[in-house]
Design a protein around this motif. Sequence first.
Motif, PDB file in Angstrom:
ATOM      1  N   PRO A  67      18.919 -20.411   4.233  1.00 57.36           N
ATOM      2  CA  PRO A  67      18.954 -18.988   4.611  1.00 57.36           C
ATOM      3  C   PRO A  67      18.767 -18.783   6.106  1.00 57.36           C
ATOM      4  O   PRO A  67      19.378 -17.872   6.686  1.00 57.36           O
ATOM      5  N   ILE A  77      23.761 -13.364  10.909  1.00 52.98           N
ATOM      6  CA  ILE A  77      23.813 -11.933  10.620  1.00 52.98           C
ATOM      7  C   ILE A  77      24.381 -11.225  11.827  1.00 52.98           C
ATOM      8  O   ILE A  77      23.964 -11.477  12.969  1.00 52.98           O
ATOM      9  N   TRP A 115      17.972  -5.062  -3.088  1.00 49.67           N
ATOM     10  CA  TRP A 115      17.690  -6.512  -3.082  1.00 49.67           C
ATOM     11  C   TRP A 115      16.453  -6.796  -3.932  1.00 49.67           C
ATOM     12  O   TRP A 115      16.433  -7.728  -4.729  1.00 49.67           O
ATOM     13  N   VAL A 162      28.173 -13.963   3.583  1.00 46.81           N
ATOM     14  CA  VAL A 162      27.820 -14.669   4.824  1.00 46.81           C
ATOM     15  C   VAL A 162      27.717 -16.181   4.671  1.00 46.81           C
ATOM     16  O   VAL A 162      27.704 -16.903   5.667  1.00 46.81           O
ATOM     17  N   LYS A 187      16.882 -15.824  -3.399  1.00 50.41           N
ATOM     18  CA  LYS A 187      16.756 -14.670  -2.516  1.00 50.41           C
ATOM     19  C   LYS A 187      15.984 -15.093  -1.279  1.00 50.41           C
ATOM     20  O   LYS A 187      15.167 -16.005  -1.333  1.00 50.41           O
ATOM     21  N   GLU A 222      14.388 -13.287   2.600  1.00 51.63           N
ATOM     22  CA  GLU A 222      14.354 -12.213   3.593  1.00 51.63           C
ATOM     23  C   GLU A 222      15.130 -12.657   4.834  1.00 51.63           C
ATOM     24  O   GLU A 222      15.458 -13.835   4.996  1.00 51.63           O
ATOM     25  N   THR A 223      15.434 -11.703   5.691  1.00 50.19           N
ATOM     26  CA  THR A 223      16.094 -12.043   6.957  1.00 50.19           C
ATOM     27  C   THR A 223      15.373 -11.303   8.071  1.00 50.19           C
ATOM     28  O   THR A 223      14.508 -10.466   7.820  1.00 50.19           O
ATOM     29  N   VAL A 263      17.487  -5.883   5.757  1.00 50.94           N
ATOM     30  CA  VAL A 263      18.543  -6.750   5.217  1.00 50.94           C
ATOM     31  C   VAL A 263      17.947  -7.947   4.490  1.00 50.94           C
ATOM     32  O   VAL A 263      17.178  -8.712   5.072  1.00 50.94           O
ATOM     33  N   ALA A 267      18.876 -11.430   1.979  1.00 49.40           N
ATOM     34  CA  ALA A 267      19.963 -12.331   1.572  1.00 49.40           C
ATOM     35  C   ALA A 267      19.796 -12.658   0.099  1.00 49.40           C
ATOM     36  O   ALA A 267      18.670 -12.851  -0.382  1.00 49.40           O
ATOM     37  N   TRP A 321      26.207 -16.727  -0.499  1.00 47.58           N
ATOM     38  CA  TRP A 321      25.145 -15.850   0.001  1.00 47.58           C
ATOM     39  C   TRP A 321      25.748 -14.503   0.390  1.00 47.58           C
ATOM     40  O   TRP A 321      26.781 -14.458   1.072  1.00 47.58           O
ATOM     41  N   LEU A 345      24.581 -10.341   1.798  1.00 49.91           N
ATOM     42  CA  LEU A 345      23.514  -9.523   2.398  1.00 49.91           C
ATOM     43  C   LEU A 345      23.423  -8.186   1.672  1.00 49.91           C
ATOM     44  O   LEU A 345      24.435  -7.545   1.391  1.00 49.91           O
TER      45      LEU A 345
END
Lengths: 343, 343, 343
Positions: free
Chosen positions: C170, C175, C195, C268, C294, C296-297, C302, C304, C338, C340
């Motif tokens: 990830p 992004i 999400w 992505v 899953k 986080e970004t 946002v 993932a 993947w 977003l």
Amino acid sequence: MAKTNPGWFFEDYRVGQVIAHAVPRTVSGGERALYHALYPARHALYSSDEFARNCGLSVPPLDDLIAFHTVFGKTVPDISLNAIANLGYAEGRWLLPVVPGDTLRSESEVIGLKQNSNGKSGVVWVRTRGLNQRDKAVLEYVRWVMVRKRDLDAAAPETKVPDLAKVVAPEDLVIQAGLDFTNYNFTLAGEPHKWRDYAIGEQVDHVDGVTVEEAEHMMATRLWQNTAKVHFDATNRADGQRLIYGGHVISMARALSFNGLANAQMVVGLNAGAHANPCFTGDTVRAWSEVLDKSETNAPGVGAIRLRLVATKGGEPFVLKGDDGKYLPEVLLDLDYWALMPM
Amino acid sequence: MAKTNPGWFFEDYRVGQVIAHAVPRTVSGGERALYHALYPARHALYSSDEFARNCGLSVPPLDDLIAFHTVFGKTVPDISLNAIANLGYAEGRWLLPVVPGDTLRSESEVIGLKQNSNGKSGVVWVRTRGLNQRDKAVLEYVRWVMVRKRDLDAAAPETKVPDLAKVVAPEDLVIQAGLDFTNYNFTLAGEPHKWRDYAIGEQVDHVDGVTVEEAEHMMATRLWQNTAKVHFDATNRADGQRLIYGGHVISMARALSFNGLANAQMVVGLNAGAHANPCFTGDTVRAWSEVLDKSETNAPGVGAIRLRLVATKGGEPFVLKGDDGKYLPEVLLDLDYWALMPM
Amino acid sequence: MAKTNPGWFFEDYRVGQVIAHAVPRTVSGGERALYHALYPARHALYSSDEFARNCGLSVPPLDDLIAFHTVFGKTVPDISLNAIANLGYAEGRWLLPVVPGDTLRSESEVIGLKQNSNGKSGVVWVRTRGLNQRDKAVLEYVRWVMVRKRDLDAAAPETKVPDLAKVVAPEDLVIQAGLDFTNYNFTLAGEPHKWRDYAIGEQVDHVDGVTVEEAEHMMATRLWQNTAKVHFDATNRADGQRLIYGGHVISMARALSFNGLANAQMVVGLNAGAHANPCFTGDTVRAWSEVLDKSETNAPGVGAIRLRLVATKGGEPFVLKGDDGKYLPEVLLDLDYWALMPM
């Protein structure tokens, strides 16, 4: 009074008449995308704006056949709605690039008439010009068609058969301002073969085949606003088949010719053409080419090549006619055109 | 919890509810090109940017039916996913031009509800508005559909049947700012017939026919993001047929009506409409029109004409219903709309 | 010397070789419109320029799969023209948005070779990069294919099997600059599910089905300038069937996944993919998804989500393989990617 258009009949034409065809059309990136969806078009000059700019064309043009089909389509309601046969093309020249945002219209001058001996039909020759929104000609060509008479008793017109050039002379080909192939990128174009690598008489089998579908040829034909019933209405023929617009076969064959002629980038002259046999859905279209002539040009790095492009629906490549001198039944198209290549 | 959308059922609607439909859509020259590929569309105002400018429209608009289908498509997941039948249209008006680059969204207000006597379904009336990126309405219309109940035991809502105009009054039609037909070019438009040349009661057989294909109607229906299963999934019906989106028939018939009504350029009002019988692949769509009314307008040179547009899949023109008062089986569409013509 | 391209054979590849693929392509609003006509694509970020801008993307991008197919299509003449099978994908990442007017080209580096024990073919691994007109990479991925040998006596190359990541980490996902889902409009996007509403292991049946047609898959495949004969030429197989490009199934399944995953906006990363069984005209494509992971970004709002996207042509959802460990015959695609989502 009926308000629908019955089309023109043979006795409606007069030599010297100029017909302004209806429904101008603005073309854009949408037409370009559809052209790539309908045909396996890969010539780099029309696929990539960057490639076109690298060849000196500051505003990347649309495919030359988009211009041809758009101009041709407009003539159908006035020229070929009652045509029995599309007999030939001559003296075709691309004169100016057509770019996104251009609006095209067409006009045709009647340049010849000859009633058939059966008295039921006749041949009409027209010189058609495509004009852009600045009234500049982008394309011109002669075609002749056999058209029915409405009134079989109508008197035959004086016969006039125009004197047409068998080939557009290379010095009459128009090369777009700025065109320069000296920095031509053969890797991006897809093949290394230069103008100098092709010999007169050389033949190329383009190998690939595409099986055509009703939805595709109807979408293409509508895109050019060609209204001829035979392409759309399955009730029009006893066998329920829709006849595929000859221009669909031209574009399919030209696109297939990428494989072996990837560098024959621009179509600039149309010397002759015959739609030898009808094409129907389910036919698998193939193509082969023959180099008929070559000529240098004044543009930097640019050579002209005269090509015969033949589309077939089977059979062997490089065979065109039988012992009787007639096109073999599997030959769909025999087109004679000039293209521009890097030297 | 299931995350997929099961659609709305009859008992989910309340009079006064406003439903904001999902997935706004930006339209451009690509949609225009596809519209011309999918339908034999030739009305000059939407084919040529130059023609539109000559009619006083500085930014050439997209076809009025592109706006209609785009707005309509967005309503399907909320209004007609569980519909048994699309029953009618009324009070439709085009309010602002849709131009390339515009982004459209839709919202619907529930204006009427009536449970059927069988207790299994009911009729839902909605007034739908299409809005652009400036939140300005571009289009509004009422439609009513018969929708299944999820829970047959759900109580019937209070019946409210909206009082709808049978016809949009001519003075309520919205004419785009600047529209001026005084310099209208009849040659480029394709026909000489003016508004004054059409008599109330006059009928026009549009002559041409188009045999429709699965790939075409699915591409069209997807283009408008209409998600109704019946149009796409051949396993959805016992007979394996896909039902063609009624709007595909509307656009096909309207495009065919060019032949005889080339100057009925802009669609500005939708008075009524019935999808009389289903259309399937292989059907050959034909069209005829009848002049229902005429009205002058305040715009220079612009007249309004009220037309019945009928699409058929065979049979004779100008015959709509049988002795039993029901639509004949070959009638696909009976549409009542206002168009603008040069006077 | 034959001027047509016979494609590459197994013995033509060398580890470390970089192949510049031909025919760059400029993409525009036309490609976007066609994408919406060919697939039931409804993800709002690619449907509405306004929605994209509201998510912080000042220049609205084209669908991520338009980028993928365009880049992939260019590799076909050099990588898979003589391929027996497309075996897998790995390490795919979308690196920069592709916007209207961009011109894409592709290049591939050979990163692995392994001759099959039968001596007749071998596996070729390539890392392909798509580049825009500024020579910036927009996309990269590894794929491997089984390719025929031309000369069965050619010596086997030294075996090199690349060490590929099973999943794109990830933290390696790129992004787009400015992406911000904090003002995300769930109503316009079409579903309320965030999400955080999706659990690892959760499965979603996307419900809808689309029956595919020859004209559609050929138009799509040509649009990406993919030239593989099997997709176009009905005479190529004994059974007369045309094999549908695997990417057509990917796009169809991804579009169908809107229903239940409307907020999985941007693709992505491509972790893995198998074209489990061939797809032919008349098949009704359905899809289901499973949440595999899953993350986080760093981008505001946002998240993932790693998804398995399975396309089938019938059968029950959520069943992938038989007791023998092989894909069930109705499974068309097993894709691991993947996306977003708003958190």
